[in-house]
Design a protein around this motif. Structure first.
Motif, PDB file in Angstrom:
ATOM      1  N   LEU A   6      47.299 123.872  47.193  1.00 14.41           N
ATOM      2  CA  LEU A   6      47.390 122.940  48.321  1.00 14.41           C
ATOM      3  C   LEU A   6      46.163 122.033  48.438  1.00 14.41           C
ATOM      4  N   GLU A   7      45.143 122.310  47.623  1.00 12.54           N
ATOM      5  CA  GLU A   7      43.911 121.529  47.728  1.00 12.54           C
ATOM      6  C   GLU A   7      43.989 120.186  47.021  1.00 12.54           C
ATOM      7  N   TYR A   8      45.073 119.963  46.246  1.00  7.91           N
ATOM      8  CA  TYR A   8      45.247 118.696  45.526  1.00  7.91           C
ATOM      9  C   TYR A   8      46.560 118.022  45.935  1.00  7.91           C
ATOM     10  N   PRO A   9      46.622 116.685  45.794  1.00 11.38           N
ATOM     11  CA  PRO A   9      47.907 116.003  45.984  1.00 11.38           C
ATOM     12  C   PRO A   9      48.912 116.480  44.937  1.00 11.38           C
ATOM     13  N   SER A  10      50.136 116.728  45.360  1.00 13.76           N
ATOM     14  CA  SER A  10      51.172 117.141  44.410  1.00 13.76           C
ATOM     15  C   SER A  10      52.530 116.771  44.983  1.00 13.76           C
ATOM     16  N   CYS A  11      53.574 116.970  44.179  1.00 14.32           N
ATOM     17  CA  CYS A  11      54.934 116.691  44.631  1.00 14.32           C
ATOM     18  C   CYS A  11      55.684 117.993  44.895  1.00 14.32           C
ATOM     19  N   GLY A  12      54.930 119.077  45.087  1.00 16.00           N
ATOM     20  CA  GLY A  12      55.568 120.366  45.321  1.00 16.00           C
ATOM     21  C   GLY A  12      56.087 120.962  44.024  1.00 16.00           C
ATOM     22  N   SER A  13      57.042 121.853  44.150  1.00  9.48           N
ATOM     23  CA  SER A  13      57.626 122.495  42.981  1.00  9.48           C
ATOM     24  C   SER A  13      58.344 121.447  42.131  1.00  9.48           C
ATOM     25  N   VAL A  14      57.961 121.323  40.869  1.00 12.11           N
ATOM     26  CA  VAL A  14      58.431 120.219  40.030  1.00 12.11           C
ATOM     27  C   VAL A  14      59.839 120.457  39.494  1.00 12.11           C
ATOM     28  N   PHE A  15      60.119 121.693  39.062  1.00 17.02           N
ATOM     29  CA  PHE A  15      61.379 121.962  38.371  1.00 17.02           C
ATOM     30  C   PHE A  15      62.280 122.908  39.161  1.00 17.02           C
ATOM     31  N   GLN A  16      63.575 122.737  38.968  1.00 17.78           N
ATOM     32  CA  GLN A  16      64.541 123.680  39.500  1.00 17.78           C
ATOM     33  C   GLN A  16      64.418 125.011  38.759  1.00 17.78           C
ATOM     34  N   ARG A  17      64.908 126.052  39.390  1.00 21.31           N
ATOM     35  CA  ARG A  17      64.881 127.374  38.768  1.00 21.31           C
ATOM     36  C   ARG A  17      66.003 127.489  37.746  1.00 21.31           C
ATOM     37  N   PRO A  18      65.675 127.684  36.468  1.00 16.63           N
ATOM     38  CA  PRO A  18      66.742 127.852  35.469  1.00 16.63           C
ATOM     39  C   PRO A  18      67.467 129.182  35.706  1.00 16.63           C
ATOM     40  N   PRO A  19      68.758 129.236  35.475  1.00 17.64           N
ATOM     41  CA  PRO A  19      69.506 130.484  35.674  1.00 17.64           C
ATOM     42  C   PRO A  19      68.871 131.653  34.905  1.00 17.64           C
ATOM     43  N   GLY A  20      68.528 132.697  35.634  1.00 16.68           N
ATOM     44  CA  GLY A  20      67.970 133.887  35.006  1.00 16.68           C
ATOM     45  C   GLY A  20      66.493 133.816  34.694  1.00 16.68           C
ATOM     46  N   HIS A  21      65.840 132.724  35.080  1.00 19.16           N
ATOM     47  CA  HIS A  21      64.421 132.559  34.762  1.00 19.16           C
ATOM     48  C   HIS A  21      63.692 131.924  35.951  1.00 19.16           C
TER      49      HIS A  21
ATOM     50  N   VAL B  92      46.727 113.794  35.895  1.00 23.68           N
ATOM     51  CA  VAL B  92      47.635 114.818  36.428  1.00 23.68           C
ATOM     52  C   VAL B  92      47.662 116.018  35.495  1.00 23.68           C
ATOM     53  N   GLU B  93      47.596 117.218  36.058  1.00 22.61           N
ATOM     54  CA  GLU B  93      47.621 118.407  35.222  1.00 22.61           C
ATOM     55  C   GLU B  93      48.537 119.478  35.793  1.00 22.61           C
TER      56      GLU B  93
ATOM     57  N   LYS C 149      46.619 127.246  39.198  1.00 17.75           N
ATOM     58  CA  LYS C 149      46.886 128.225  40.266  1.00 17.75           C
ATOM     59  C   LYS C 149      48.347 128.646  40.282  1.00 17.75           C
ATOM     60  N   HIS C 150      49.246 127.683  40.048  1.00 21.23           N
ATOM     61  CA  HIS C 150      50.692 127.948  40.030  1.00 21.23           C
ATOM     62  C   HIS C 150      51.313 126.998  39.016  1.00 21.23           C
ATOM     63  N   ALA C 151      51.859 127.550  37.940  1.00 23.28           N
ATOM     64  CA  ALA C 151      52.349 126.728  36.832  1.00 23.28           C
ATOM     65  C   ALA C 151      53.536 125.856  37.200  1.00 23.28           C
ATOM     66  N   GLY C 152      54.188 126.147  38.323  1.00 17.20           N
ATOM     67  CA  GLY C 152      55.333 125.345  38.736  1.00 17.20           C
ATOM     68  C   GLY C 152      54.942 124.047  39.414  1.00 17.20           C
ATOM     69  N   PHE C 153      53.644 123.827  39.591  1.00 15.85           N
ATOM     70  CA  PHE C 153      53.150 122.636  40.274  1.00 15.85           C
ATOM     71  C   PHE C 153      52.354 121.759  39.316  1.00 15.85           C
ATOM     72  N   MET C 154      52.409 120.449  39.571  1.00 16.44           N
ATOM     73  CA  MET C 154      51.560 119.499  38.866  1.00 16.44           C
ATOM     74  C   MET C 154      50.718 118.784  39.907  1.00 16.44           C
ATOM     75  N   VAL C 155      49.411 118.742  39.688  1.00 19.91           N
ATOM     76  CA  VAL C 155      48.507 118.230  40.707  1.00 19.91           C
ATOM     77  C   VAL C 155      47.771 116.978  40.232  1.00 19.91           C
ATOM     78  N   ASN C 156      47.522 116.105  41.187  1.00 16.05           N
ATOM     79  CA  ASN C 156      46.801 114.865  40.921  1.00 16.05           C
ATOM     80  C   ASN C 156      45.306 115.146  41.098  1.00 16.05           C
ATOM     81  N   VAL C 157      44.618 115.401  39.993  1.00 12.93           N
ATOM     82  CA  VAL C 157      43.220 115.826  40.069  1.00 12.93           C
ATOM     83  C   VAL C 157      42.227 114.679  39.884  1.00 12.93           C
TER      84      VAL C 157
END
Length: 307
Positions: free
Chosen positions: A219-234, A253-254, A258-266
């Protein structure tokens, strides 16, 4: 129509103080990216939205709707036509076990209002950084709850500018999807039917969810939240983590460490950086696991012009 003619026509049907021309959209997105909108309008009444939609439909001018910009990436080329911000439609009213709210209200604020009235059912939304309109649009959810569980109806405007009210069932709410998306509707208002509960227990649950979110999400960086949908079974984040992509950067952007599901504007990242990184992550995960990752974030707008 010429740009000046469109502006004059808009000023004839809605108050001029809600109209901005060539407005930078990076001011309104969580990623802090985005080019200009030709016309950026912030209606305060439902009839304003209807009038704008009818005008745009008649003159074949494209319309884009924005909530609070938490789950969206807008390209540097900006958005042609009219952008309607719904943030001014932010009223929240409570009657018995029902909360009726404008689409511009933050779903976090609505969940807090429910807590204040000792109503349970919206605790899951206490950390979702989106508007009610966006939450209905994509059937937002977190920690085992989703909009589908508690919404009663949504008042929408169709592409012709007509008001239509859709029940929970008619909204066809599914995983990150709804009839609102499929039929290009815009939500003006939503009603939630909740259950009387214990205020202390509601607060305790919200505190727990807030702590889990703050501990796990960047939450310390600008981001668009969770980037990807949850793939079935994963889980998308686990696949990205197992692909050793955390910390991988394109431009400013990286992939969050902290959480691989997020991309942050660093570092002053652009929408192009986001989009390039999304495509790169998709390709690596596809090559490694034979699994397709589909974006949950919406990517809209024009590509920047080549200089």
């Amino acid at each position: 129509m010429h740009k000046e003619d469109i502006l004059k026509a808009l000023e004839a049907i809605v108050p001029s103080n809600i109209i901005k021309v060539d407005e930078p959209l990076k001011r309104y997105t969580y990623t802090e990216t985005g080019g200009q909108a030709d016309y950026y309008l912030s209606p305060t009444k439902y009839e304003h939205v209807q009038a704008i939609v009818k005008f745009a439909n008649h003159h074949e001018i494209p319309i884009t709707y924005l909530g609070n910009g938490s789950n969206i990436i807008i390209r540097e080329g900006g958005i042609r036509g009219i952008v309607i911000s719904l943030l001014s439609l932010d009223h929240i009213e409570v009657s018995d076990n029902v909360i009726i709210t404008g689409s511009g209200a933050a779903i976090i604020d609505v969940s807090r209002k429910a807590r204040d009235y000792a109503l349970t059912g919206l605790e899951f939304a206490c950390g979702i950084p989106g508007s009610i309109g966006g939450a209905v649009f994509m059937n937002a959810g977190a920690y085992g709850g989703e909009v589908k569980d508690c919404i009663d109806y949504a008042l929408c405007v169709n592409e012709q500018g007509d008001l239509i009210q859709l029940t929970n069932q008619e909204l066809e709410l599914d995983y990150r999807n709804s009839i609102v998306q499929k039929q290009h509707l815009v939500v003006l208002e939503a009603s939630f039917s909740l259950t009387p509960g214990n205020q202390h227990e509601i607060q305790t649950k919200m505190d727990d969810l807030t702590e889990r979110r703050e501990t796990k999400q960047p939450l310390e960086y600008p981001s668009c939240g969770s980037v990807f949908q949850r793939p079935p079974g994963h889980f998308a984040g686990k696949l990205i983590q197992d692909s050793e992509l955390q910390g991988h950067r394109i431009g400013g952007v990286e992939v969050s460490t902290k959480h691989a599901g997020f991309m942050v504007n660093v570092d002053n990242g652009t929408a192009t950086d986001y989009e390039d990184l999304i495509h790169y992550v998709q390709q690596v995960v596809k090559d490694k696991f034979e699994i397709d990752l589909h974006p949950e974030v919406r990517i809209i707008g024009e590509y920047p012009s080549k200089q």
